[in-house]
Motif scaffolding. Structure first.
Motif, PDB file in Angstrom:
ATOM      1  N   GLY A 199       0.803  -1.217   0.000  1.00 31.14           N
ATOM      2  CA  GLY A 199       0.000   0.000   0.000  1.00 31.14           C
ATOM      3  C   GLY A 199       0.836   1.267   0.000  1.00 31.14           C
ATOM      4  N   LEU A 200       0.460   2.211  -0.840  1.00 33.24           N
ATOM      5  CA  LEU A 200       1.053   3.545  -0.858  1.00 33.24           C
ATOM      6  C   LEU A 200      -0.035   4.579  -0.582  1.00 33.24           C
ATOM      7  CD1 LEU A 200       3.305   3.478  -4.085  1.00 33.24           C
ATOM      8  CD2 LEU A 200       3.977   2.993  -1.724  1.00 33.24           C
ATOM      9  N   TYR A 201       0.160   5.374   0.429  1.00 32.71           N
ATOM     10  CA  TYR A 201      -0.697   6.527   0.704  1.00 32.71           C
ATOM     11  C   TYR A 201      -2.166   6.106   0.832  1.00 32.71           C
ATOM     12  CZ  TYR A 201       3.611   8.083  -1.521  1.00 32.71           C
ATOM     13  OH  TYR A 201       4.930   8.236  -1.890  1.00 32.71           O
ATOM     14  N   LEU A 202      -2.407   5.091   1.659  1.00 30.50           N
ATOM     15  CA  LEU A 202      -3.770   4.613   1.874  1.00 30.50           C
ATOM     16  C   LEU A 202      -4.513   5.421   2.924  1.00 30.50           C
ATOM     17  CD1 LEU A 202      -3.251   0.714   1.831  1.00 30.50           C
ATOM     18  CD2 LEU A 202      -3.743   2.245  -0.082  1.00 30.50           C
ATOM     19  N   ASP A 203      -3.785   6.221   3.715  1.00 34.32           N
ATOM     20  CA  ASP A 203      -4.433   7.045   4.728  1.00 34.32           C
ATOM     21  C   ASP A 203      -5.221   8.167   4.057  1.00 34.32           C
ATOM     22  OD1 ASP A 203      -3.236   5.518   6.689  1.00 34.32           O
ATOM     23  OD2 ASP A 203      -1.550   6.901   6.948  1.00 34.32           O
ATOM     24  N   LEU A 204      -6.453   8.379   4.509  1.00 29.32           N
ATOM     25  CA  LEU A 204      -7.268   9.453   3.957  1.00 29.32           C
ATOM     26  C   LEU A 204      -6.730  10.801   4.436  1.00 29.32           C
ATOM     27  CD1 LEU A 204     -10.881   8.001   4.409  1.00 29.32           C
ATOM     28  CD2 LEU A 204      -9.258   7.669   2.531  1.00 29.32           C
ATOM     29  N   ASP A 205      -6.381  11.650   3.491  1.00 29.63           N
ATOM     30  CA  ASP A 205      -5.829  12.961   3.843  1.00 29.63           C
ATOM     31  C   ASP A 205      -6.090  13.928   2.692  1.00 29.63           C
ATOM     32  OD1 ASP A 205      -4.372  15.224   4.493  1.00 29.63           O
ATOM     33  OD2 ASP A 205      -2.655  14.100   5.269  1.00 29.63           O
ATOM     34  N   GLY A 206      -7.075  14.776   2.885  1.00 25.89           N
ATOM     35  CA  GLY A 206      -7.485  15.709   1.843  1.00 25.89           C
ATOM     36  C   GLY A 206      -6.501  16.811   1.548  1.00 25.89           C
ATOM     37  N   SER A 207      -5.389  16.868   2.295  1.00 23.93           N
ATOM     38  CA  SER A 207      -4.343  17.843   1.956  1.00 23.93           C
ATOM     39  C   SER A 207      -3.374  17.286   0.915  1.00 23.93           C
ATOM     40  CB  SER A 207      -3.577  18.264   3.215  1.00 23.93           C
ATOM     41  OG  SER A 207      -2.792  17.187   3.716  1.00 23.93           O
ATOM     42  N   PHE A 208      -3.475  15.992   0.615  1.00 15.12           N
ATOM     43  CA  PHE A 208      -2.651  15.309  -0.388  1.00 15.12           C
ATOM     44  C   PHE A 208      -1.161  15.583  -0.181  1.00 15.12           C
ATOM     45  CE2 PHE A 208      -6.670  16.448  -2.742  1.00 15.12           C
ATOM     46  CZ  PHE A 208      -7.283  15.233  -2.511  1.00 15.12           C
ATOM     47  N   PRO A 209      -0.611  15.101   0.941  1.00 13.86           N
ATOM     48  CA  PRO A 209       0.771  15.445   1.290  1.00 13.86           C
ATOM     49  C   PRO A 209       1.831  14.768   0.427  1.00 13.86           C
ATOM     50  CG  PRO A 209      -0.127  13.846   2.838  1.00 13.86           C
ATOM     51  CD  PRO A 209      -1.267  14.271   1.960  1.00 13.86           C
ATOM     52  N   ASN A 210       1.474  13.747  -0.340  1.00 15.04           N
ATOM     53  CA  ASN A 210       2.476  12.984  -1.084  1.00 15.04           C
ATOM     54  C   ASN A 210       2.515  13.318  -2.565  1.00 15.04           C
ATOM     55  OD1 ASN A 210       3.527  11.074   1.074  1.00 15.04           O
ATOM     56  ND2 ASN A 210       1.316  10.796   1.264  1.00 15.04           N
ATOM     57  N   HIS A 211       1.379  13.309  -3.212  1.00 14.85           N
ATOM     58  CA  HIS A 211       1.285  13.786  -4.593  1.00 14.85           C
ATOM     59  C   HIS A 211      -0.179  14.087  -4.898  1.00 14.85           C
ATOM     60  CE1 HIS A 211      -0.449  10.000  -6.081  1.00 14.85           C
ATOM     61  NE2 HIS A 211       0.550   9.336  -5.511  1.00 14.85           N
ATOM     62  N   GLN A 212      -0.434  14.840  -5.947  1.00 10.95           N
ATOM     63  CA  GLN A 212      -1.790  15.180  -6.327  1.00 10.95           C
ATOM     64  C   GLN A 212      -2.533  13.912  -6.766  1.00 10.95           C
ATOM     65  OE1 GLN A 212      -3.448  18.323  -6.091  1.00 10.95           O
ATOM     66  NE2 GLN A 212      -1.665  18.443  -4.756  1.00 10.95           N
ATOM     67  N   PRO A 213      -3.833  13.841  -6.499  1.00 17.52           N
ATOM     68  CA  PRO A 213      -4.584  12.611  -6.782  1.00 17.52           C
ATOM     69  C   PRO A 213      -5.060  12.551  -8.236  1.00 17.52           C
ATOM     70  CG  PRO A 213      -6.036  14.188  -5.739  1.00 17.52           C
ATOM     71  CD  PRO A 213      -4.673  14.850  -5.815  1.00 17.52           C
ATOM     72  N   ASN A 214      -4.153  12.787  -9.171  1.00 17.97           N
ATOM     73  CA  ASN A 214      -4.504  12.812 -10.590  1.00 17.97           C
ATOM     74  C   ASN A 214      -3.553  11.917 -11.377  1.00 17.97           C
ATOM     75  OD1 ASN A 214      -5.375  13.324 -13.151  1.00 17.97           O
ATOM     76  ND2 ASN A 214      -4.749  15.463 -13.199  1.00 17.97           N
ATOM     77  N   PRO A 215      -3.930  10.666 -11.643  1.00 20.72           N
ATOM     78  CA  PRO A 215      -3.025   9.754 -12.340  1.00 20.72           C
ATOM     79  C   PRO A 215      -2.839  10.067 -13.819  1.00 20.72           C
ATOM     80  CG  PRO A 215      -5.122   8.685 -11.887  1.00 20.72           C
ATOM     81  CD  PRO A 215      -5.151  10.000 -11.176  1.00 20.72           C
ATOM     82  N   LEU A 216      -3.577  11.031 -14.352  1.00 15.52           N
ATOM     83  CA  LEU A 216      -3.330  11.446 -15.732  1.00 15.52           C
ATOM     84  C   LEU A 216      -1.987  12.151 -15.881  1.00 15.52           C
ATOM     85  CD1 LEU A 216      -6.707  12.791 -17.214  1.00 15.52           C
ATOM     86  CD2 LEU A 216      -5.265  10.975 -18.148  1.00 15.52           C
ATOM     87  N   GLU A 217      -1.481  12.721 -14.789  1.00 13.18           N
ATOM     88  CA  GLU A 217      -0.201  13.423 -14.819  1.00 13.18           C
ATOM     89  C   GLU A 217       0.919  12.436 -14.477  1.00 13.18           C
ATOM     90  OE1 GLU A 217       0.159  16.354 -15.941  1.00 13.18           O
ATOM     91  OE2 GLU A 217      -1.972  16.842 -16.051  1.00 13.18           O
TER      92      GLU A 217
END
Length: 457
Positions: A199-217
């Motif tokens: 698992g990578l970044y499975l914790d819910l966190d709306g500040s997106f501390p690791n990367h933006q939640p857009n896999p198109l980029e």
């Protein structure tokens, strides 16, 4: 506060509180109930992990209750979990999410009962009525009118009923949730399968501390690609913020084209129902149409966008639909899009045989694609007319969605391109594809020279 600009073609999105706030959400909730005729009736409400989700969804519920509706609140939910709730309960649905937008944004997606899409006309009328009501609707949630409902277990059972994971070989799977809603659903969905989850970044966190939640980029896929190589995983699943989209990475750490995934799932669905219809959009790879034809199915082409795809899915009773952006739609999921169900199909197909994913996908990657290339223009219509005039006699012209031209070169190498204006930005978006890399590059460059030669901004 609420500004007209938060109302988009298919949903609502904007920065909180700069573009809209709780008072605005309450006005939209009241307007929604009025326009959808929900006085004395129920609808289901969900929200993702965004930092303003609790307050904004509660204000919306307050506005809805003020107009006589009863709200069934699912709490935290992925968007496809909300579609499931709407479909299984046969109720209209409202999901608070801004999908892959920055952390400062929030938004709303709507559906009719049975997860059916709402029309752009409905959203336009919703905008007008919400602006009229703004400032007159109490955003404080009353004591009555909201009921909590649990849907995750039923959602998981429904997915497993469609694509069971029993009897598969052992798989090591990287899952990058991007701190989004896949972190809420994936453990429950994969429970019981012979899958080792990294698992990578499975914790819910709306500040997106690791990367933006857009896999198109591409930069948002780098961590999952590295994890696949580091752990010797069979594949990676990378979800967007609200988990209705899923990108696939093979065992080499290479990104698999969503068009190739569309072709893979289309073939599997056609084996289950020979002769069925598959919906694609105008910039999906031609590979999909080729594979569908080889499997005895029928392809129907839609404009880009979930509203159009869902409408054609219903019109043609299509079994499956896929877009280049990794939205995947299933008739058995009320025609709605679900990244998780697409992921289960890939896991099932891969785990049912011994080949690595790269070899499985080889037959579905037949063309060379340019990827989407944006050019800023002052007059999109004028530029497209210039391009169309230059390609007269070179190929077949189609205006289903912008400008599409399909042709062959002197050696019968197939090529096509699509040029279409953005719905939200002053851009023309170009996608080109061909069997031969040099042919694709030549077509791409010819179009870009024309587009950028007429650009005045």
């Amino acid at each position: 506060m609420i500004t007209e600009g938060v109302f988009k073609a298919n949903d609502i999105r904007g920065a909180v509180p700069q573009s809209w706030d709780e008072a605005g959400a309450a006005a939209i909730g009241a307007a929604f109930v009025e326009l959808a005729g929900l006085e004395g009736k129920q609808f289901v409400l969900g929200r993702d992990m965004r930092l303003t989700g609790w307050e904004m969804s509660r204000a919306f519920a307050a506005g809805a209750i003020s107009r006589g509706a009863e709200v069934l609140d699912t709490g935290l939910a992925s968007t496809d979990q909300l579609w499931f709730a709407s479909g299984s309960l046969d109720l209209p649905g409202v999901q608070f999410t801004a999908s892959h937008n920055p952390a400062s944004d929030n938004g709303i997606k709507f559906c009719q009962a049975g997860a059916a899409p709402v029309s752009p006309d409905f959203l336009a009328r919703l905008r007008d009525r919400a602006l009229e009501l703004h400032g007159s609707v109490d955003a404080a949630l009353p004591e009555h009118g909201l009921t909590q409902v649990e849907t995750l277990d039923d959602y998981v059972r429904h997915l497993h009923g469609l694509v069971p994971l029993e009897g598969l070989r052992h798989l090591k799977v990287v899952v990058d949730a991007g701190n989004g809603m896949a972190g809420h659903t994936v453990a429950a969905v994969l429970a019981g399968a012979d899958i080792e989850l990294v698992g990578l970044y499975l914790d819910l966190d709306g500040s997106f501390p690791n990367h933006q939640p857009n896999p198109l980029e591409p930069e948002n896929l780098v961590d999952a690609q590295a994890a696949v190589r580091e752990h010797g995983a069979d594949l990676a699943l990378v979800f967007d913020g609200d988990a209705d989209r899923c990108f696939i990475i093979d065992e080499r750490g290479e990104v698999v084209s969503p068009s190739a995934i569309t072709a893979l799932i289309a073939r599997a669905e056609l084996e289950r129902e020979p002769g069925a219809t598959i919906v694609i959009n105008t910039i999906t790879s031609r590979t999909v149409a080729d594979v569908v034809a080889e499997a005895g199915g029928t392809t129907v082409t839609s404009k880009v966008g979930h509203t159009f795809v869902k409408a054609l899915m219903a019109e043609h009773d299509a079994i499956f639909g896929g877009e280049h952006s990794a939205h995947y739609y299933f008739r058995d999921f009320w025609g709605a899009d679900t990244g998780m169900l697409a992921a289960l199909h890939v896991l099932r197909i891969l785990g049912s045989q011994d080949q690595p994913l790269s070899e499985v996908m080889h037959t579905y990657e037949r063309y060379v694609a340019s990827g989407e290339i944006n050019s800023q223009v002052s007059d999109a219509g004028e530029v497209m007319e210039v391009v169309e005039a230059a390609f007269i006699g070179r190929g077949e012209v189609d205006h289903t969605d912008g400008l599409t031209v399909r042709g062959t070169d002197a050696h019968d190498n197939l090529w096509w391109f699509n040029l279409r204006p953005s719905n939200t930005e002053p851009y023309l978006r170009l996608n080109a594809e061909a069997l031969d890399p040099a042919v694709m590059q030549a077509v791409r460059d010819d179009v870009l020279d024309l587009v950028r030669g007429t650009t005045t901004t």
